[in-house]
Motif scaffolding. Structure first.
Motif, PDB file in Angstrom:
ATOM      1  N   SER A  53     -46.512  -0.885 -24.391  1.00 49.62           N
ATOM      2  CA  SER A  53     -46.178  -0.004 -23.034  1.00 49.62           C
ATOM      3  C   SER A  53     -44.817   0.006 -22.839  1.00 49.62           C
ATOM      4  CB  SER A  53     -46.836  -0.433 -21.975  1.00 49.62           C
ATOM      5  OG  SER A  53     -48.622  -0.592 -22.028  1.00 49.62           O
ATOM      6  N   LEU A  56     -43.277   2.001 -25.856  1.00 52.96           N
ATOM      7  CA  LEU A  56     -43.614   3.530 -25.717  1.00 52.96           C
ATOM      8  C   LEU A  56     -42.563   4.094 -24.722  1.00 52.96           C
ATOM      9  CD1 LEU A  56     -47.371   3.606 -26.370  1.00 52.96           C
ATOM     10  CD2 LEU A  56     -45.410   4.468 -27.763  1.00 52.96           C
ATOM     11  N   VAL A  60     -40.181   7.254 -24.996  1.00 55.55           N
ATOM     12  CA  VAL A  60     -40.307   8.819 -24.221  1.00 55.55           C
ATOM     13  C   VAL A  60     -38.770   8.525 -23.296  1.00 55.55           C
ATOM     14  CG1 VAL A  60     -42.705   8.814 -24.476  1.00 55.55           C
ATOM     15  CG2 VAL A  60     -41.801   7.627 -22.354  1.00 55.55           C
ATOM     16  N   CYS A 145     -41.613  14.653 -22.492  1.00 50.33           N
ATOM     17  CA  CYS A 145     -41.285  13.057 -22.493  1.00 50.33           C
ATOM     18  C   CYS A 145     -41.381  12.619 -20.767  1.00 50.33           C
ATOM     19  CB  CYS A 145     -39.910  12.914 -22.958  1.00 50.33           C
ATOM     20  SG  CYS A 145     -39.558  13.452 -24.581  1.00 50.33           S
ATOM     21  N   GLY A 148     -44.880  11.693 -20.217  1.00 50.38           N
ATOM     22  CA  GLY A 148     -45.221  10.229 -20.663  1.00 50.38           C
ATOM     23  C   GLY A 148     -44.577   9.331 -19.929  1.00 50.38           C
ATOM     24  N   TYR A 149     -43.354   9.620 -19.380  1.00 53.58           N
ATOM     25  CA  TYR A 149     -42.646   8.697 -18.510  1.00 53.58           C
ATOM     26  C   TYR A 149     -43.233   8.225 -17.425  1.00 53.58           C
ATOM     27  CZ  TYR A 149     -39.032   7.141 -15.436  1.00 53.58           C
ATOM     28  OH  TYR A 149     -38.330   6.322 -14.675  1.00 53.58           O
ATOM     29  N   LEU A 152     -46.536   6.011 -18.147  1.00 54.42           N
ATOM     30  CA  LEU A 152     -45.962   4.838 -18.680  1.00 54.42           C
ATOM     31  C   LEU A 152     -45.233   3.997 -17.717  1.00 54.42           C
ATOM     32  CD1 LEU A 152     -45.120   5.936 -22.063  1.00 54.42           C
ATOM     33  CD2 LEU A 152     -46.884   4.375 -21.644  1.00 54.42           C
TER      34      LEU A 152
END
Length: 276
Positions: A53, A56, A60, A145, A148-149, A152
């Motif tokens: 995590s 990733l 991103v 992105c 996703g940020y 996460l």
């Protein structure tokens, strides 16, 4: 939000000597050094899921930072930030449960249409010929992105204590941008009369973005419901337009300001409508 947008605005003078990728790499590298020194994260004993995590999030974050910097180099800040904000808006709409929530998606789409169709009206960087297509592409990539940020950051903040997870993710982000950024960065530093003022400027900008705002966002997500956080962050396109005006003297036209307002209203509406 102000730290993020001021960091972007103050990064722009670094793009000329270092290039967009060089300035972004050095900024992330400086942020990684600062965070690693402050947190000294321990990776031993961490589960693979937690490490994945954080990794990733670093990927991103690097993509978001690099793409948004490229977009701001080609577009007015308010325009780039509004398109990028489609990422968090998409996350809010993904949790929507009613067909009526389509209204917010249509309103956001209308706002983006106003921004793109009316180009750089009002004196933005795009000139009278409209917005730069590459800049628009980079802004939409930054939006993906950003989604996703958002997803996460919440997970990494819960898995790691303090800002250890942030230190790990920013370090990964610096490594991801190293292949594209190291060449322009070294070239710019070697061509400068004195590289130290450039490096000090990079370190200062790194505190504004990403160190301070990412740390504040992670702290906020630990203490606020994600819905409340998202409503507050919905103001970011407007903050970006204000900073662009004050710092970079980018004057947006009426149509562009209306487009920004549409996206802000759509974001607030979609977030509130996603209540269970």
């Amino acid at each position: 939000m102000f730290a993020v947008q001021l960091g972007i605005a103050f990064s722009r003078p670094l793009f000329e000597p270092l290039g967009v990728s060089g300035a972004t790499f050095l900024r992330l590298a400086a942020a990684a050094v600062i965070l690693l020194a402050l947190t000294r994260p321990r990776l031993r004993g961490r589960s693979r899921r937690d490490l994945a995590s954080a990794g990733l999030l670093g990927v991103v974050s690097a993509g978001m930072t690099l793409c948004f910097a490229g977009a701001v180099d080609r577009l007015p800040m308010g325009t780039a930030a509004t398109i990028e904000f489609l990422g968090p808006l998409a996350v809010a709409l993904a949790f929507a449960r009613r067909a009526s929530h389509l209204v917010w998606a249509l309103l956001a789409g209308g706002g983006v249409a106003l921004l793109t169709l009316f180009g750089a009206e009002g004196g933005g960087d795009g000139g009278s010929g409209g917005l730069d297509p590459a800049g628009l592409g980079l802004a939409f990539a930054a939006a993906a992105c950003y989604a996703g940020y958002i997803l996460l950051t919440d997970k990494v903040g819960a898995a790691f204590k303090g800002f250890e997870g942030l230190a790990v993710s920013i370090t990964v982000g610096a490594l991801v941008t190293l292949p594209v950024g190291i060449g322009p960065a070294l070239h710019g530093l070697s061509e400068a009369d004195s590289p130290w003022p450039l490096l000090l400027a990079v370190a200062g900008v790194a505190l504004l973005l990403p160190v301070i705002p990412y740390a504040l966002e992670m702290s906020a997500l630990r203490q606020l419901p994600q819905r409340v956080f998202s409503v507050l962050v919905s103001l970011e396109p407007a903050v970006s337009a204000l900073v662009g005006l004050v710092v970079l003297h980018q004057v947006l036209g009426v149509a562009q300001l209306a487009g920004i307002a549409c996206v802000v209203i759509a974001s607030v509406g979609a977030t509130l409508a996603s209540r269970r």
